[in-house]
Design a protein around this motif. Structure first.
Motif, mmCIF file in Angstrom:
data_model
loop_
_atom_site.group_PDB
_atom_site.id
_atom_site.type_symbol
_atom_site.label_atom_id
_atom_site.label_comp_id
_atom_site.label_asym_id
_atom_site.label_seq_id
_atom_site.Cartn_x
_atom_site.Cartn_y
_atom_site.Cartn_z
ATOM 1 N N ASP A 46 -41.729 -3.798 25.123
ATOM 2 C CA ASP A 46 -40.782 -3.392 25.587
ATOM 3 C C ASP A 46 -39.605 -3.266 24.445
ATOM 4 O OD1 ASP A 46 -40.098 -5.599 26.450
ATOM 5 O OD2 ASP A 46 -38.801 -4.790 28.215
ATOM 6 N N TYR A 51 -22.704 -7.693 19.363
ATOM 7 C CA TYR A 51 -22.434 -8.263 20.664
ATOM 8 C C TYR A 51 -21.165 -8.409 21.129
ATOM 9 C CZ TYR A 51 -25.152 -8.679 24.636
ATOM 10 O OH TYR A 51 -26.032 -8.080 26.101
ATOM 11 N N ARG A 101 -24.672 0.010 15.299
ATOM 12 C CA ARG A 101 -23.954 0.228 16.096
ATOM 13 C C ARG A 101 -23.690 1.335 16.412
ATOM 14 N NH1 ARG A 101 -19.228 -1.602 17.624
ATOM 15 N NH2 ARG A 101 -18.993 -3.278 15.309
ATOM 16 N N ALA A 124 -23.150 5.881 18.251
ATOM 17 C CA ALA A 124 -23.945 4.983 18.863
ATOM 18 C C ALA A 124 -25.195 4.060 18.205
ATOM 19 C CB ALA A 124 -25.021 6.077 19.595
ATOM 20 N N ASP A 170 -31.911 4.776 17.554
ATOM 21 C CA ASP A 170 -33.128 3.890 17.105
ATOM 22 C C ASP A 170 -32.784 2.909 15.759
ATOM 23 O OD1 ASP A 170 -34.223 5.671 18.841
ATOM 24 O OD2 ASP A 170 -34.764 7.038 17.882
ATOM 25 N N SER A 192 -30.745 -6.724 22.803
ATOM 26 C CA SER A 192 -30.561 -6.190 23.720
ATOM 27 C C SER A 192 -29.290 -5.850 23.385
ATOM 28 C CB SER A 192 -31.048 -7.434 24.745
ATOM 29 O OG SER A 192 -29.642 -8.350 24.966
ATOM 30 N N GLY A 193 -28.907 -6.304 22.530
ATOM 31 C CA GLY A 193 -27.363 -5.237 22.257
ATOM 32 C C GLY A 193 -27.416 -3.726 21.489
ATOM 33 N N LEU A 194 -28.542 -3.431 21.138
ATOM 34 C CA LEU A 194 -28.745 -2.223 20.528
ATOM 35 C C LEU A 194 -29.456 -1.519 21.628
ATOM 36 C CD1 LEU A 194 -29.304 -4.102 16.791
ATOM 37 C CD2 LEU A 194 -27.584 -2.988 17.365
ATOM 38 N N ALA A 195 -29.319 -2.388 22.472
ATOM 39 C CA ALA A 195 -30.159 -0.974 23.567
ATOM 40 C C ALA A 195 -31.978 -0.575 23.087
ATOM 41 C CB ALA A 195 -29.208 0.232 23.605
ATOM 42 N N LEU A 196 -32.993 -1.418 22.246
ATOM 43 C CA LEU A 196 -33.745 -1.537 22.221
ATOM 44 C C LEU A 196 -34.827 -1.403 23.196
ATOM 45 C CD1 LEU A 196 -33.456 -3.036 18.473
ATOM 46 C CD2 LEU A 196 -32.774 -0.540 19.621
ATOM 47 N N THR A 197 -34.354 -2.164 24.613
ATOM 48 C CA THR A 197 -35.510 -2.937 25.032
ATOM 49 C C THR A 197 -35.260 -1.298 26.206
ATOM 50 O OG1 THR A 197 -33.778 -4.223 25.377
ATOM 51 C CG2 THR A 197 -35.783 -3.950 27.390
ATOM 52 N N ARG A 214 -37.452 1.261 24.564
ATOM 53 C CA ARG A 214 -36.531 2.408 23.701
ATOM 54 C C ARG A 214 -37.960 3.563 22.979
ATOM 55 N NH1 ARG A 214 -31.164 3.537 22.188
ATOM 56 N NH2 ARG A 214 -31.375 5.700 20.585
#
Lengths: 435, 828, 212
Positions: free
Chosen positions: B362, B442, B468, B478, B481, B507-512, B514
């Motif tokens: 993931d 973060y 970020r 945002a 990617d 996870s701070g960059l919302a890569l999970t 993605r």
């Protein structure tokens, strides 16, 4: 007498300085008026004037400006001052004697295009003109006509004079952009056109010096008035450079639609005593040649196009009855071979091949069949190249072979005979033979 | 950046209606209707079409002038003609122009038989020329570099080579001189064109103007066969096609796979095939006898090895080098664990749980994501050295898709010039740096870890801001990617702190989970990921399973220590020489010295093996191998043998299985394919893979939801690990290391590449050099912690004062001979 | 590099080609030419400043390639390898990039020449009015002047003063045959060339131009 617009008071002492130029109305009410119009209204005004590009292609200036996309993008204005078309020297005189007219025109064009950075791409050989222009740009900056919020409006504009370094092809607008970006001056594929992706990939308006210098006058006299000068589809005045075998070579401001004879004979004095016009290039060396029979053609875009040639940059080169068409063809071809950028095949190889064939004609190694071959090679170049440089050689050479075939054939025979004689006499390489 | 999507349209070509994705370039779209439009300059891999050669002129209804098919995107309803008299005349004219000065020396030209100019002249040319002037003649061929010959008579000026140099590899060394008909391809002031990717221009050249010096006059196209496989000389695992004549590899060509290599190769991959046929190859079993390795029969070698291993029993440790295949690694760990009862087997040399945690599907970015991401962060790796083809992919993203590139490394990076932002930290500050960056993204204390990393706090904050906000606009900030391309060497430096910080950053960059973003590891060796997944890792069975072993399982450093201490007595080396490839060469030298038995599979007798191996089995080269390897982005790829094994070499799987049989355990393997089968069955997320399915393009298992679901969740990593603080120079210099693309025995043993063999150099900032009184090019001695080596000074303006960099992986004076954080430098 | 022989008015190199450079192989003893590192290549401070000031004019500093090369040429007399390397060092480009640019433009000299450019236009209009003879005569007069770079040039945009000469950027013409020795003397001495024939002082030919 033609109404003088660009050349009015052109020799007035000090016209190149800001003070004198302002005293003549420069940067005054007309500029204020232009900048107070909406961008769309200004573009419409330019369209209504019927002003066609003075650099060679003759495209409507206002329409070109209207192609630039709107919105907050980095947009550019580039003045094409790479005046390199053989026979053309009008922009030089304008920039040297009245640089502020160009600068004022650029401010108006930048406003119309929404551009905030501008460059004057000046051919490198014009060093004295470059110094004058740079001085003028500096003066205009100090006086606040270039910089942030010009005349208190929203328009901000930077301007630099960029000196080229000797390459005819950089007069082609996309090659100019590559050169201005610091590259070799190779033309680009179109589309995309500069209006969408030009300098640094940004929307770019590119115009010739004379075109831009005309803008302040259009604003001043009003598009409607300006459009009344000249003839249909060829409005306004045009600077014409006349050179070659004429008695008074120089730049003349004419009203479009004037008879060619009046320009060549009336203004420039025609060929010397007892000579007549053999052939003439009506619009620089890229235009197919005309002969002495064509002198009564009206000098305007459409008439010349109908005659199978073009007005181009407005450069008339006259050759009299004593000149050799073979020599002129060879000079022309050599020029284009030298200036071909080499990017596309037909131009690179075709110009080279044509020169070799003409050299063969000169040295007595050709037969009349080579004229057919040369015409065929020119045909193979025309329309198949990346830009118009190849066509610019093939069309005049093709026209010379077509219109002066008899002279070419006589030359070939004479050169062959001379070469044979010299061969028999065991002599050194042939000398060119006058036809 | 969203990938382009195309709707299907219908256009007509030569009277045929053809479906094609909208805006496909006409030349390509025509192929869908079985129409070939000839081209020379058009090559989509090189970027935007240039329309220079004019070979592809076609007629399009509604447009008066002929158009170039290479620059025309197809639209719905477009009507194209390629067979009209006008088109044929124009194309024949272009061929005639091109051949004006072409020497037509096809009988003596290396390109003959595989030459686009030949084919197009035959297919579209007029068959005669009307050019009667003498052609140009020049001295030829000339050397453009030690690898490439240039024949300027043959050049048709299509500019592919210079476009490659300028717009793909961006080395800007190969250029055009002069203009017009006088234009020619060359370099600055006669400098050779030597660059990591220079060989690609040979393959790009559509005539015989650029030829491979190693391949010249070795074969004609009808003498050769092509054999597709994968290059295992580095983690990029480019797809290649070996050109084989009479059981010899004569050439390596790219086998385009957009998911892996985009059709490019580095020069190491292109020319190091020569080492396959090197006289230095070990081609028969060797046994140490009277202090020297001597050739023996297979029977004797196997019997001796089996006997020694049996004696050592659980005192055996196994190390697999990065070039081992998944199957070889899998069988090695079976031998060590199941047959010998030892639990000490390793490949990567770092904490495998770190690698496991960071390899989660993931979080996994694909290689192609690099090209389309909003932002790419290159962290602690130099792609051109560590995974060369990735360097081209990163540049492509920046150039074509305006990917924002950030670089965070200790050593100045070759990507700095393309980067929106470059941040430096000091060697040894890796963990602290990632901690600081994570805090900046973060929340948390940035100042302390930044100081510990020797990095600039503001630069870290700017970097965090870039990460970020890369995907949004001014109104909507945002992350977008983000692909974090990170070197697994970071884990070797300060893994305990890097892993939790990197996970938190992701996870701070919302890569999970993605699509289009995530982590992409740049391993320190070719098959690091595959070997890990095949269970060649301390304490982890194939597929990250439980080994069930009691007590500690040693990793590489532990194995060395245990050998030195006598806790372990034997070492099984699969394609590995720890003195060359592992940190602390001195410690390993002592460990091998102490070991009673060293069994090795090797192609070449490198220093450590020559000194210390007891039994050496000749190993297959990558051109002889079958099996699979796993790409850093999870693509399982298949190796296929291109040539027969050299000398008496036998496959590694057979040797491992035979030893196992002799030790009393039948692995049940009779063919290479059976080894693959066993591996796929043992690794849960490889379930369903078959060699057929992997085929010539590979299978990315993380992209398969079922496989991803079968990935065992890694244990929670400790989050409270303290980062290390970079050493304070106090007059000395911090030591950082890097491994050149040219490091490796294959380069040294390939005659064509020998000239590139790296010599030790010490890169330093001009300020440090002034202080030490040394100049660019000086020979110096670098000393630290009791050891020293010789190096040549290389000044780099961009180098950070206080730190120097030395090379690892080279045969002499390698940096792993110095196990020190600080070094002193003085003139030799 | 050999100098070309002139055969039938065409410069030919020893190998028979009109193109210099084609016969040159790379020198395999040299290192590849990457972007010069400022830590290794020294650039005179004034040259660096000048080039940097050009770079600052453009959104993309690469646009300063031509001005930078001109500045370097001004200093070294031609775009010598040293000149190009220094310009490349300041601009953070490879010297190859700049060498390619230099080779494209007529005013940038890629071979050693005299420092002072003297161009004789030999294009159509000028040749109709005797430019070829003018060039030949000047070559005779100035053939031995080492610091003069005398060459025929394509249209210089001054057909109104044909035949004409550009003496270090100063346009003079029409040059009559009897003025050639004097012009040659002035060029050799570095004096103001034909002050009465300088284009800069020439009034407009348009008879009505100065009228209101």
């Amino acid at each position: 007498m033609t109404q003088k617009i660009l050349f009015k008071n052109i020799d007035e002492p000090g016209l190149a300085t800001l003070d004198v130029y302002r005293a003549r109305g420069g940067y005054g009410e007309r500029l204020r008026m232009a900048l107070s119009m909406s961008r769309d209204a200004l573009v419409e005004e330019l369209k209504a004037s019927g002003l066609r590009g003075r650099g060679g292609a003759g495209f409507s200036m206002g329409t070109k400006a209207s192609f630039l996309p709107k919105g907050q993008l980095d947009k550019y204005l580039v003045c094409n001052a790479d005046e390199s078309e053989p026979g053309t020297f009008k922009d030089r005189e304008l920039m040297q004697k009245c640089p502020h007219m160009l600068i004022e025109g650029m401010i108006i064009a930048a406003y119309a295009a929404g551009a905030n950075r501008s460059f004057i791409y000046l051919r490198g050989e014009y060093e004295q003109q470059a110094d004058i222009l740079e001085r003028a740009v500096h003066e205009a900056k100090v006086a606040g006509f270039i910089g942030d919020r010009i005349l208190g409006t929203d328009l901000s504009l930077s301007m630099w004079v960029h000196r080229g370094a000797g390459a005819y092809i950089c007069g082609e607008e996309t090659a100019l952009l590559d050169s201005l970006e610091g590259k070799r001056g190779n033309p680009r594929l179109k589309p995309p056109f500069p209006a969408n992706q030009g300098l640094y990939q940004g929307p770019t308006l590119i115009n010739n010096v004379e075109t831009l210098a005309t803008l302040p006058h259009i604003i001043e006299m009003g598009a409607e008035h300006y459009a009344k000068i000249g003839v249909q589809n060829s409005t306004g005045t045009k600077l014409v450079s006349v050179s070659g075998h004429v008695q008074r070579p120089g730049n003349y401001e004419i009203e479009l639609g004037m008879s060619s004879r009046d320009i060549i004979y009336g203004l420039a004095g025609g060929p010397g005593e007892g000579r007549s016009v053999k052939l003439w290039f009506p619009g620089g060396s890229s235009s197919p040649v005309l002969t002495g029979d064509d002198l009564d053609l009206s000098y305007d875009f459409d008439t010349l196009a109908k005659a199978g040639t073009m007005l181009g940059s407005g450069a008339i080169i006259v050759a009299d009855d004593q000149s050799s068409v073979v020599d002129i063809a060879l000079k022309t071809a050599q020029f284009y071979r030298h200036e071909s950028c080499g990017k596309c095949t037909p131009c690179r190889e075709g110009t080279n091949w044509t020169v070799k064939m003409l050299e063969r004609i000169k040295s007595g190694d050709a037969t009349p069949m080579d004229l057919d071959l040369m015409a065929s090679v020119c045909e193979n170049i025309i329309g198949n190249c990346l830009c118009v440089l190849g066509d610019a050689m093939a069309m005049p050479i093709g026209s010379m072979v077509k219109k002066f075939r008899g002279e070419f054939e006589e030359y070939i025979e004479a050169a062959r005979a001379a070469a044979e004689r010299e061969l028999l006499a065991g002599l050194a390489p042939t000398q060119p033979v006058a036809a | 950046m969203p990938r382009p999507e195309h709707r299907s349209i219908t256009f007509t070509i030569d009277g045929r209606e053809v479906q094609a994705p909208e805006n496909t370039i006409l030349v390509d779209a025509a192929k869908l209707g079985d129409v070939e439009i000839p081209v020379f300059c058009y090559e989509p891999k090189l970027g935007q079409p240039v329309g220079a050669c004019r070979m592809c002129l076609v007629e399009i209804e509604g447009i008066p002038k002929l158009q170039t098919g290479c620059s025309t995107p197809v639209k719905d309803g477009m009507v194209v003609h390629t067979q009209t008299a006008r088109v044929k005349e124009a194309q024949a004219a272009v061929v005639e122009f091109l051949l004006i000065n072409h020497p037509l020396d096809c009988p003596v030209c290396d390109k003959g038989g595989e030459c686009p100019l030949q084919d197009i002249s035959y297919g579209w040319g007029g068959g005669t020329t009307r050019f009667i002037e003498p052609k140009r003649h020049f001295v030829k061929p000339l050397e453009l570099s030690p690898l490439i010959a240039i024949d300027r008579e043959r050049c048709i000026l299509c500019y592919r080579c210079v476009r490659f140099s300028q717009e793909v590899s961006e080395d800007y060394q190969l250029v055009l001189h002069e203009r017009g008909a006088a234009t020619f391809v060359g370099t600055f002031d006669g400098h050779p064109y030597v660059a990591p990717f220079s060989g690609n221009i040979i393959e790009l050249c559509p005539v015989g103007a650029l030829t491979s010096r190693p391949y010249r006059f070795r074969a004609r196209p009808w003498d050769i066969e092509g054999s597709g496989s994968v290059c295992t000389l580095c983690p990029a695992q480019c797809n290649v096609s070996f050109t084989v004549r009479d059981e010899r590899v004569l050439r390596v060509l790219a086998r385009q796979n957009d998911g892996v290599d985009d059709g490019w190769l580095c020069d190491k991959g292109r020319f190091a095939y020569q080492s396959v046929h090197s006289d230095e190859r070990v081609t028969q079993p060797l046994l140490r006898d009277g202090g020297e390795l001597r050739p023996v029969s297979w029977e004797r070698a196997l019997a001796t090895a089996a006997g020694l291993l049996k004696k050592a029993g659980a005192g055996v440790a196994g190390l697999a080098g990065g070039e081992s295949t998944n199957e070889e690694g899998f069988l090695l760990q079976r031998l060590i664990r199941e047959v010998l009862g030892s639990s000490h087997v390793d490949a990567a040399g770092v904490d495998p749980v770190d690698l496991w945690s960071l390899a989660r599907p993931d979080l996994q970015a694909s290689l192609q994501d690099v090209e389309y991401a909003h932002t790419v962060l290159v962290l602690g790796t130099e792609p051109v050295d560590d995974m060369p083809i990735l360097d081209l992919r990163i540049r492509k993203g920046v150039r074509r898709n305006r990917v924002k590139l950030a670089v965070a490394t200790a050593r100045p990076s070759s990507l700095d010039a393309s980067a929106a932002l470059s941040v430096r930290y000091a060697p040894g500050g890796e963990g602290a740096f990632v901690t600081a960056l994570t805090a900046a993204v973060y929340g948390g204390d940035v100042d302390a870890p930044a100081a510990a990393a020797g990095a600039d706090v503001d630069a870290i904050r700017t970097l965090a801001e870039l990460l970020r906000t890369g995907g949004g606009d001014d109104d909507n900030r945002a992350p977008g990617d983000v692909v974090i391309v990170w070197g697994t060497r970071l884990l070797g430096a300060d893994g305990g702190a890097v892993t939790p910080a990197l996970l938190k950053l992701a996870s701070g960059l919302a890569l999970t989970g993605r699509d289009g973003g995530g982590l992409l590891a740049v391993p320190a060796s070719t098959n690091e990921r595959g070997l890990l997944e095949a269970g060649v890792a301390p304490g982890l069975a194939p597929g990250f399973g439980d080994t069930g072993a009691a007590g500690e399982s040693y990793a590489e450093a532990g194995i060395a220590r245990a050998l030195r201490d006598g806790d372990l007595t034997a070492l099984y080396l699969l394609h590995d020489d720890p003195i060359l490839s592992r940190p602390d060469a001195v410690g390993w030298d002592r460990a091998l010295e102490k070991a009673t038995t060293v069994v090795a599979h090797a192609q070449f007798l490198t220093a450590g093996l020559r000194e210390h191996a007891t039994v050496v089995f000749p190993a297959e080269s990558y051109a002889e191998k079958e099996g699979t390897v796993t790409h850093p982005d999870g693509r399982v790829q298949r190796l296929r043998p291109a040539i027969g094994r050299q000398g008496q070499t036998r496959p590694e799987w057979w040797v491992l299985s035979e030893l196992s049989r002799r030790l009393g355990a039948d692995m049940g393997i009779l063919t290479g394919a059976m080894a693959s089968r066993q591996l796929f069955d043992a690794v849960p997320f490889y379930a369903g893979l078959t060699l057929d399915r992997i085929g010539g393009r590979g299978v990315r298992w993380p992209a398969d939801p079922a496989a991803a679901a079968a990935f065992p969740p890694p244990p929670e990593v400790r989050r409270d690990v303290a980062y290390e603080t970079t050493a304070t120079p106090n007059g000395a210099l911090r030591l950082g290391t890097f491994r050149s693309i040219w490091a490796g025995i294959e380069v040294e043993l390939s005659p064509a590449l020998t000239f590139l063999t790296p010599r030790q150099q010490v890169e330093m900032a001009p300020a440090d050099a002034r202080r030490l009184g040394v100049a660019h090019g000086d020979k110096v001695v670098v000393a630290g912690d009791g050891a020293s080596l010789e190096a040549t000074v290389v000044l780099r303006n961009a180098a950070s004062p206080g730190s120097v960099f030395l090379q690892t992986g080279i045969q002499t004076d390698a940096a792993n001979g110095l196990d020190a954080a600080l070094v002193e430098i003085h003139k030799a | 590099m050999s100098t070309p022989r002139i055969v039938n008015g065409i410069a030919r190199y020893e190998h028979g080609s009109r193109v210099p450079g084609w016969d040159e192989a790379a020198d395999l003893t040299k290192d590849p030419a990457g972007v010069p590192d400022p830590a290794v290549v020294e650039v005179p401070a004034d040259l660096r400043l000048e080039i940097e000031s050009y770079m600052a004019r453009y959104p993309d500093s690469r646009s300063a390639a031509i001005p930078a090369l001109k500045a370097a040429q001004q200093r070294y007399g031609w775009c010598s390898p040293e000149a190009i390397e220094q310009a490349a060092c300041v601009m953070r480009l490879t010297p190859g990039y700049l060498a390619a640019v230099a080779g494209f433009y007529d005013q940038l000299e890629t071979r050693p020449v005299g420092r002072r450019p003297v161009y004789v236009c030999t294009n159509i209009s000028c040749s109709l009015r005797g430019a070829d003879a003018l060039l030949a005569a000047l070559q005779d007069e100035l053939g031995d002047a080492p610091d003069v770079n005398l060459r025929g040039f394509e249209c210089l945009g001054a057909c109104d003063i044909a035949p004409m000469v550009s003496v270090e950027g100063v346009y003079v013409g029409p040059v009559d045959a009897d003025e050639i020795p004097e012009l040659a003397r002035q060029i050799r001495a570095g004096d103001e060339p034909l002050p009465a024939k300088q284009l800069i002082n020439r009034p407009s030919q348009d008879p009505d131009a100065s009228a209101a």
